[in-house]
Design a protein around this motif. Structure first.
Motif, PDB file in Angstrom:
ATOM      1  N   GLN A   1      -0.012  18.812  -3.544  1.00  0.00           N
ATOM      2  CA  GLN A   1      -0.047  17.652  -4.447  1.00  0.00           C
ATOM      3  C   GLN A   1       0.111  16.347  -3.675  1.00  0.00           C
ATOM      4  O   GLN A   1      -0.597  15.370  -3.932  1.00  0.00           O
ATOM      5  N   LEU A   2       1.023  16.344  -2.719  1.00  0.00           N
ATOM      6  CA  LEU A   2       1.244  15.143  -1.913  1.00  0.00           C
ATOM      7  C   LEU A   2      -0.010  14.799  -1.106  1.00  0.00           C
ATOM      8  O   LEU A   2      -0.392  13.626  -0.986  1.00  0.00           O
ATOM      9  N   ASP A   3      -0.661  15.821  -0.573  1.00  0.00           N
ATOM     10  CA  ASP A   3      -1.893  15.603   0.173  1.00  0.00           C
ATOM     11  C   ASP A   3      -2.974  15.017  -0.731  1.00  0.00           C
ATOM     12  O   ASP A   3      -3.736  14.138  -0.310  1.00  0.00           O
ATOM     13  N   ALA A   4      -3.023  15.492  -1.973  1.00  0.00           N
ATOM     14  CA  ALA A   4      -4.004  14.967  -2.930  1.00  0.00           C
ATOM     15  C   ALA A   4      -3.755  13.486  -3.203  1.00  0.00           C
ATOM     16  O   ALA A   4      -4.704  12.698  -3.316  1.00  0.00           O
ATOM     17  N   TRP A   5      -2.484  13.099  -3.290  1.00  0.00           N
ATOM     18  CA  TRP A   5      -2.144  11.692  -3.508  1.00  0.00           C
ATOM     19  C   TRP A   5      -2.547  10.839  -2.311  1.00  0.00           C
ATOM     20  O   TRP A   5      -3.092   9.744  -2.468  1.00  0.00           O
ATOM     21  N   ARG A   6      -2.287  11.325  -1.128  1.00  0.00           N
ATOM     22  CA  ARG A   6      -2.636  10.559   0.072  1.00  0.00           C
ATOM     23  C   ARG A   6      -4.153  10.342   0.156  1.00  0.00           C
ATOM     24  O   ARG A   6      -4.610   9.245   0.493  1.00  0.00           O
ATOM     25  N   LYS A   7      -4.900  11.369  -0.159  1.00  0.00           N
ATOM     26  CA  LYS A   7      -6.358  11.251  -0.105  1.00  0.00           C
ATOM     27  C   LYS A   7      -6.871  10.308  -1.194  1.00  0.00           C
ATOM     28  O   LYS A   7      -7.774   9.504  -0.972  1.00  0.00           O
TER      29      LYS A   7
ATOM     30  N   LEU B   1       0.846  -1.195   0.000  1.00  0.00           N
ATOM     31  CA  LEU B   1       0.000   0.000   0.000  1.00  0.00           C
ATOM     32  C   LEU B   1       0.884   1.248   0.000  1.00  0.00           C
ATOM     33  O   LEU B   1       1.986   1.234   0.567  1.00  0.00           O
ATOM     34  N   PRO B   2       0.438   2.319  -0.633  1.00  0.00           N
ATOM     35  CA  PRO B   2       1.286   3.522  -0.741  1.00  0.00           C
ATOM     36  C   PRO B   2       1.580   4.175   0.609  1.00  0.00           C
ATOM     37  O   PRO B   2       0.816   4.040   1.568  1.00  0.00           O
ATOM     38  N   PHE B   3       2.703   4.879   0.645  1.00  0.00           N
ATOM     39  CA  PHE B   3       3.084   5.762   1.740  1.00  0.00           C
ATOM     40  C   PHE B   3       3.189   5.056   3.095  1.00  0.00           C
ATOM     41  O   PHE B   3       2.703   5.532   4.117  1.00  0.00           O
ATOM     42  N   LEU B   4       3.879   3.908   3.112  1.00  0.00           N
ATOM     43  CA  LEU B   4       4.116   3.190   4.359  1.00  0.00           C
ATOM     44  C   LEU B   4       5.595   3.132   4.720  1.00  0.00           C
ATOM     45  O   LEU B   4       5.974   3.379   5.863  1.00  0.00           O
ATOM     46  N   PHE B   5       6.449   2.778   3.743  1.00  0.00           N
ATOM     47  CA  PHE B   5       7.860   2.497   3.993  1.00  0.00           C
ATOM     48  C   PHE B   5       8.744   3.696   3.663  1.00  0.00           C
ATOM     49  O   PHE B   5       8.622   4.291   2.595  1.00  0.00           O
ATOM     50  N   ALA B   6       9.662   4.011   4.578  1.00  0.00           N
ATOM     51  CA  ALA B   6      10.599   5.103   4.346  1.00  0.00           C
ATOM     52  C   ALA B   6      11.906   4.633   3.720  1.00  0.00           C
ATOM     53  O   ALA B   6      12.609   5.403   3.071  1.00  0.00           O
ATOM     54  N   ASN B   7      12.260   3.365   3.909  1.00  0.00           N
ATOM     55  CA  ASN B   7      13.531   2.852   3.401  1.00  0.00           C
ATOM     56  C   ASN B   7      13.470   1.338   3.248  1.00  0.00           C
ATOM     57  O   ASN B   7      12.541   0.691   3.732  1.00  0.00           O
ATOM     58  N   GLY B   8      14.474   0.796   2.570  1.00  0.00           N
ATOM     59  CA  GLY B   8      14.489  -0.634   2.296  1.00  0.00           C
ATOM     60  C   GLY B   8      15.253  -1.465   3.311  1.00  0.00           C
ATOM     61  O   GLY B   8      15.044  -2.674   3.384  1.00  0.00           O
ATOM     62  N   LYS B   9      16.141  -0.847   4.089  1.00  0.00           N
ATOM     63  CA  LYS B   9      16.961  -1.615   5.032  1.00  0.00           C
ATOM     64  C   LYS B   9      16.156  -2.020   6.263  1.00  0.00           C
ATOM     65  O   LYS B   9      15.836  -3.191   6.458  1.00  0.00           O
ATOM     66  N   GLY B  10      15.818  -1.049   7.103  1.00  0.00           N
ATOM     67  CA  GLY B  10      14.971  -1.345   8.239  1.00  0.00           C
ATOM     68  C   GLY B  10      13.625  -1.878   7.802  1.00  0.00           C
ATOM     69  O   GLY B  10      12.998  -2.679   8.497  1.00  0.00           O
ATOM     70  N   GLY B  11      13.187  -1.440   6.616  1.00  0.00           N
ATOM     71  CA  GLY B  11      11.914  -1.920   6.080  1.00  0.00           C
ATOM     72  C   GLY B  11      11.910  -3.416   5.857  1.00  0.00           C
ATOM     73  O   GLY B  11      10.879  -4.078   6.020  1.00  0.00           O
TER      74      GLY B  11
ATOM     75  N   PRO C   1      -3.142  12.902  -8.880  1.00  0.00           N
ATOM     76  CA  PRO C   1      -3.837  11.628  -9.130  1.00  0.00           C
ATOM     77  C   PRO C   1      -4.712  11.667 -10.375  1.00  0.00           C
ATOM     78  O   PRO C   1      -4.871  10.649 -11.053  1.00  0.00           O
ATOM     79  N   THR C   2      -5.247  12.825 -10.684  1.00  0.00           N
ATOM     80  CA  THR C   2      -6.102  12.950 -11.875  1.00  0.00           C
ATOM     81  C   THR C   2      -5.326  12.739 -13.172  1.00  0.00           C
ATOM     82  O   THR C   2      -5.919  12.428 -14.208  1.00  0.00           O
TER      83      THR C   2
END
Length: 348
Positions: free
Chosen positions: A304-310, A116-126, A167-168
């Motif tokens: 724009q980032l807020d629009a993507w999150r919504k 799902l989008p906007f969960l992981f900040a990095n690949g190592k600890g992730g 997103p549009t």
């Protein structure tokens, strides 16, 4: 000074004989471990940074098993197509297989939550985070194989033939999604999904079958996709969850000592260790693309980032319905993932 006396009594001889017998028995235990060669299948190209990590993992197994477990790595889809790797591990075509669960929509609904989008900040600890989290569900969701560990790449984003800022902008576009979860997001925004494995993606874009792709940064150059896309959204949109899994029958055929060696190498620590060189490679890819002429890397404004999150938020509700169908509580599953991400310093 009291002189040292060697045991010459019957008791002494018995003790020495027993010691010799135990030593021979210990040697016999190792001798009884039959040699095992593992076929390891990786569908990424030979030069991909994941392959040396998998080989280093296998080399450590060889050392820990006193040479009784060796492995041969087959990259570049030599043993089968990327889409088929779960079934290859299940059926014994490969003893270990590198699996992208998202290549088979609906088959692994719990794991789909990790993309799902906007969960992981990095690949190592992730990678440590997703492995710790998924261990509670793997035995049920991937019951056909022996789960070894899960990991992720460094976050990826949209790479396209035209600029995508809102997103549009997705409406009417043909997009190759990294996972089924991202595919659902594309559909919900009015786009069309074009299914293709990573090795097939450049051709799809080059022929105009797809307009954009979701991909991590370093692999854009590795797969030659930088030759056919020019615009790159600079945001950690998503990660792709992967699983390294073993054929259960192969594991069952091993000696107890050999099984312990495998178990000791199927841990969250090894998940992060295997994933780290790849995470570093993907992270460095952004700078490489920025240094190429004809490419535009652009950040999103807060609006724009807020629009993507919504716009992407409904995707979690859609994911939750799939989780309910396998008798799991989606809120508990997602809360556990977010807690693991926070614990491993990889929450976005």
């Amino acid at each position: 000074m009291t002189p040292i006396r060697f045991m010459t009594s019957a008791t002494g001889r018995a003790v020495l004989a027993l010691s010799a017998t135990l030593a021979l028995a210990a040697g016999a235990v190792h001798a009884q471990d039959k040699p095992v060669n593992l076929k390891m299948s990786s569908w990424v190209p030979a030069q991909h940074p994941l392959n040396p990590s998998l080989q280093a993992w296998a080399d450590d197994i060889k050392k820990a098993s006193n040479g009784t477990i060796t492995a041969t790595l087959f990259p570049s889809e030599q043993l089968g197509k990327a889409f088929d790797h779960y079934d290859m591990a299940r059926d014994g075509i490969a003893d270990f297989a590198y699996i992208n669960p998202g290549y088979q929509p609906g088959r692994f609904p719990i794991m789909a939550g990790a993309s799902l989008p906007f969960l992981f900040a990095n690949g190592k600890g992730g990678s440590a985070a997703i492995d710790e989290w998924y261990r509670s569900y793997a035995a049920k969701e991937m019951k056909d194989v022996k789960f070894c560990f899960a990991f992720v790449h460094d976050p990826g984003t949209f790479h396209a033939r035209k600029k995508i800022t809102l997103p549009t902008d997705i409406k009417g576009m043909k997009i190759r999604p990294a996972t089924s979860t991202i595919g659902q997001m594309v559909t919900s925004l009015g786009g069309t999904n074009v299914q293709a494995s990573a090795p097939e993606s450049r051709d799809m874009l080059e022929r105009g079958v797809a307009d954009a792709i979701t991909f991590p940064w370093g692999s854009i150059g590795l797969f030659g996709i930088d030759k056919v896309v020019s615009y790159h959204m600079d945001v950690p949109l998503y990660v792709t969850p992967f699983v390294w899994a073993m054929n259960q029958s192969k594991y069952d055929s091993m000696s107890p000592a050999q099984k312990k060696v495998i178990d000791d190498h199927c841990t969250s620590e090894w998940a992060e260790k295997v994933a780290t060189p790849w995470a570093d490679f993907e992270f460095a890819g952004r700078a490489k693309i920025a240094g190429q002429a004809g490419h535009e890397i652009y950040k999103l404004t807060p609006e724009q980032l807020d629009a993507w999150r919504k716009a992407t938020a409904p995707g979690e509700a859609q994911w939750a319905e799939g989780v309910k169908k396998v008798s799991q509580d989606p809120k508990a599953v997602m809360d556990a993932l977010k807690a693991s991400l926070a614990k491993n310093k990889s929450a976005l």
